[in-house]
Scaffold this motif. Sequence first.
Motif, short mmCIF file in Angstrom:
data_model
loop_
_atom_site.label_atom_id
_atom_site.label_comp_id
_atom_site.label_asym_id
_atom_site.label_seq_id
_atom_site.Cartn_x
_atom_site.Cartn_y
_atom_site.Cartn_z
N LYS A 68 9.39 5.09 4.29
CA LYS A 68 10.06 6.17 3.89
C LYS A 68 10.33 7.22 4.90
O LYS A 68 11.55 7.64 5.01
N GLU A 69 9.38 7.66 5.61
CA GLU A 69 9.71 8.41 6.77
C GLU A 69 10.65 8.00 7.86
O GLU A 69 11.75 8.53 8.47
N LYS A 70 10.37 6.70 8.19
CA LYS A 70 11.28 5.97 9.25
C LYS A 70 12.97 5.78 8.48
O LYS A 70 13.69 6.01 9.18
N LEU A 71 12.86 5.48 7.14
CA LEU A 71 14.17 5.43 6.70
C LEU A 71 14.82 6.59 6.45
O LEU A 71 16.33 6.84 6.98
N THR A 72 14.25 7.59 6.06
CA THR A 72 15.03 9.13 6.16
C THR A 72 15.31 9.75 7.46
O THR A 72 16.16 10.29 7.50
N ALA A 73 14.25 9.15 8.39
CA ALA A 73 14.97 9.70 9.66
C ALA A 73 16.10 8.94 10.49
O ALA A 73 16.86 9.56 11.21
N TYR A 74 16.06 7.75 9.99
CA TYR A 74 17.10 6.73 10.48
C TYR A 74 18.63 7.43 9.69
O TYR A 74 19.48 7.60 10.59
N LEU A 75 18.48 7.93 8.61
CA LEU A 75 19.50 8.60 7.91
C LEU A 75 20.14 9.95 8.49
O LEU A 75 21.06 10.57 7.92
N GLN A 76 19.37 10.36 9.65
CA GLN A 76 19.80 11.63 10.09
C GLN A 76 21.33 11.79 10.69
O GLN A 76 21.71 10.53 11.09
N ASN A 77 22.16 12.52 10.55
CA ASN A 77 23.31 12.85 11.08
C ASN A 77 24.24 11.68 10.56
O ASN A 77 25.27 10.96 11.28
N THR A 78 23.96 11.15 9.32
CA THR A 78 24.93 10.40 8.72
C THR A 78 25.63 11.07 7.27
O THR A 78 24.99 12.00 6.97
N MET A 80 17.08 -1.64 9.12
CA MET A 80 16.41 -3.01 8.94
C MET A 80 14.92 -2.78 9.19
O MET A 80 14.67 -2.10 10.14
N CYS A 81 14.34 -3.32 8.38
CA CYS A 81 12.83 -3.19 8.39
C CYS A 81 12.33 -4.29 9.51
O CYS A 81 12.69 -5.03 9.87
N ASP A 82 11.14 -3.94 9.69
CA ASP A 82 10.26 -4.68 10.63
C ASP A 82 9.02 -5.16 10.08
O ASP A 82 8.18 -4.52 9.89
N PRO A 83 9.24 -6.61 9.74
CA PRO A 83 8.14 -7.08 8.83
C PRO A 83 6.94 -7.09 9.44
O PRO A 83 5.75 -6.96 8.60
N LEU A 84 6.84 -7.04 10.92
CA LEU A 84 5.43 -6.96 11.46
C LEU A 84 4.67 -5.67 11.44
O LEU A 84 3.48 -5.70 11.33
N THR A 85 5.59 -4.49 11.41
CA THR A 85 4.93 -3.33 11.23
C THR A 85 4.84 -2.64 9.96
O THR A 85 4.20 -1.74 9.57
N SER A 93 0.95 -1.05 0.08
CA SER A 93 0.06 -0.07 0.09
C SER A 93 0.77 1.30 0.07
O SER A 93 2.00 1.20 0.50
N LYS A 94 0.32 2.38 -0.46
CA LYS A 94 0.99 3.60 -0.45
C LYS A 94 1.29 4.03 1.07
O LYS A 94 2.10 4.82 1.20
N GLN A 95 0.39 3.93 1.79
CA GLN A 95 0.52 4.07 3.29
C GLN A 95 1.55 3.47 3.68
O GLN A 95 2.43 4.11 4.43
N LYS A 96 1.88 2.07 3.42
CA LYS A 96 2.85 1.50 3.99
C LYS A 96 4.25 2.10 3.35
O LYS A 96 5.33 2.20 4.22
N PHE A 97 4.38 2.24 2.14
CA PHE A 97 5.44 2.91 1.67
C PHE A 97 5.77 4.18 2.25
O PHE A 97 7.05 4.56 2.60
N ASP A 98 4.92 5.01 2.42
CA ASP A 98 5.23 6.37 3.10
C ASP A 98 5.69 6.49 4.50
O ASP A 98 6.58 7.20 4.87
N VAL A 99 5.06 5.43 5.31
CA VAL A 99 5.72 5.15 6.42
C VAL A 99 7.04 4.79 6.54
O VAL A 99 7.73 5.34 7.48
#
Length: 545
Positions: free
Chosen positions: A89-99, A160-165, A81-87
């Motif tokens: 993406k937000e998690k991944l880009t937040a993870y890349l802060q200060n890198t 690392m993705c979390d398959p459950l969420t 779903s688009k919703q899963k993708f957007d969420v």
Amino acid sequence: METFGLEKLGMHNLKSVHRNLPPAVLTEEAVKRGEGIISETGALFVNTGKFTGRASKDKFIVDTPAVHDKICWGNVNRPISKQKFDVLKEKLTAYLQNTDIFIFDGFAGADPASTKKFRIVNEYASQNLFMHDLLIRPTESQLEKFGEPDFTIIAAPSFMCDPLTDGVHSEAAIIIDYEAKMVLIAGTQYSGEIKKAVFAIMNYLMPQEDILPMHCSANMDPKTKETAIFFGLSGTGKTTLSADPERILIGDDEHGWSDTGVFNFEGGCYAKCIHLNPENEPEIYHAIRFGSLVENVVIDPITRKPDYDDNSLSENTRVGYPIEFIPNVAIPGIGGIPKVIIFLAADSFGVLPPISRLDKNAAMYHFVTGFTSKVAGTEQGITEPVPTFSTLFGEPFMPLHPDVYAHMLGEKIEKYNTKVYLVNTGWTGGSYGTGNRMKLSYTRAMITAALNGELDTAAYKHDAVFNLDVPQHCSHVPERIMNPRDTWKDKNAYDRTAKKLAKMFYENFMEKYPTMPKEIINAGPGGELTVKEDTYFNENCARAM
């Protein structure tokens, strides 16, 4: 600090941002960051960890109304779903802060009329080097005028993705959003995922411009400029066979066929390294030098000498390098209308003829069928050859319905009177475990005969089991090799195995493509028989012997 517009992707508070660094700096950065070590030839060697091949079950396409009816959904093209993708993406880009972030802005498509702009955003310097090698590199002037990319790919191996969420299969995910023109790649350091994401995008875009995208290599005669293309999955020999010292290499993996000719999607090559040696594959061997990236090849930490026969890390050892590292290459990667098409199949049963001539209907049949054997290491969990049918010799990368691509190929074969051959680069003298892999020198000789016209005048024998026309003589190839039954000690075992594979061909085709025109169905094994008529099918094959 210049961020080159990464804020538009939701990327903020970055430690540093580097754009289109030269190979020397990227190699230095990768070593400094512990991503790899330098070999005795100056190449960067990396270990990709858990994922040493494509994670086929971790690939998804965002299902939106704009693309839903275009995509061939199923086990290959899985929706998310688009919703899963957007969420995510937000998690991944937040993870890349200060890198530290490495950007490569480059092109796919050597034909200026069809070139697409790609922005690759990498967490790892080594993967940025890889994409510097694999995409078409812009000049300084082109980089200054680059503007907005047509597609953006963000690759973060340590996220690392979390398959459950996250709604994915594992810690890894490769997700394409065609509408948002973006790809997320997480949890895998295998660089082939980035390359193949570009290919999947081009395979979606090119048919809209009446261009056939192809999972093939291509080369041409240096004098006549006659062009040949080689279809085949990983491990069938596309890269090796197209790197012919007697011909000019156009590209080794991904091309488009327009009304003016063939053009390379890429600016580099991605070759298998297992058992690599300078005698059999000198071009690839000598391309492993400063500026190239090598994956999962064991290297001595003291002498820095690689051991290409060591498969302890993976059977799918790889090297990526700019196409200029190969002698006799076409720059830019553009050739003429193909005069010869070669379908490559690694038959682990050892029963397909080493080369067969195909008419238009047979060519369509085998293009759609895409038979080969997945060889060890090309995908997670593959440890020995597994017979498979991959639509269009590239099903994992073809998002549209097969009929779209198949119809385009059929039209071009007919329009340009292109000759087509099926070549078995797999086993001879028995199945996998008993027989031997076809000698590269024999395969090269047969392909040379197909290209230079020798096979046009050869005597042919019809193989009634596989419904193929087989040449009975080819220069520099023992005649017994031309008919696989002659290479088996146990002829009865060959007959049983050949009928088994012929039935697999028929059942696969009738399951996937039952509405194909009758003349195409009849061009393959089994003819008009139905899948349920097993006894009749076996008797038919027995009579054919």
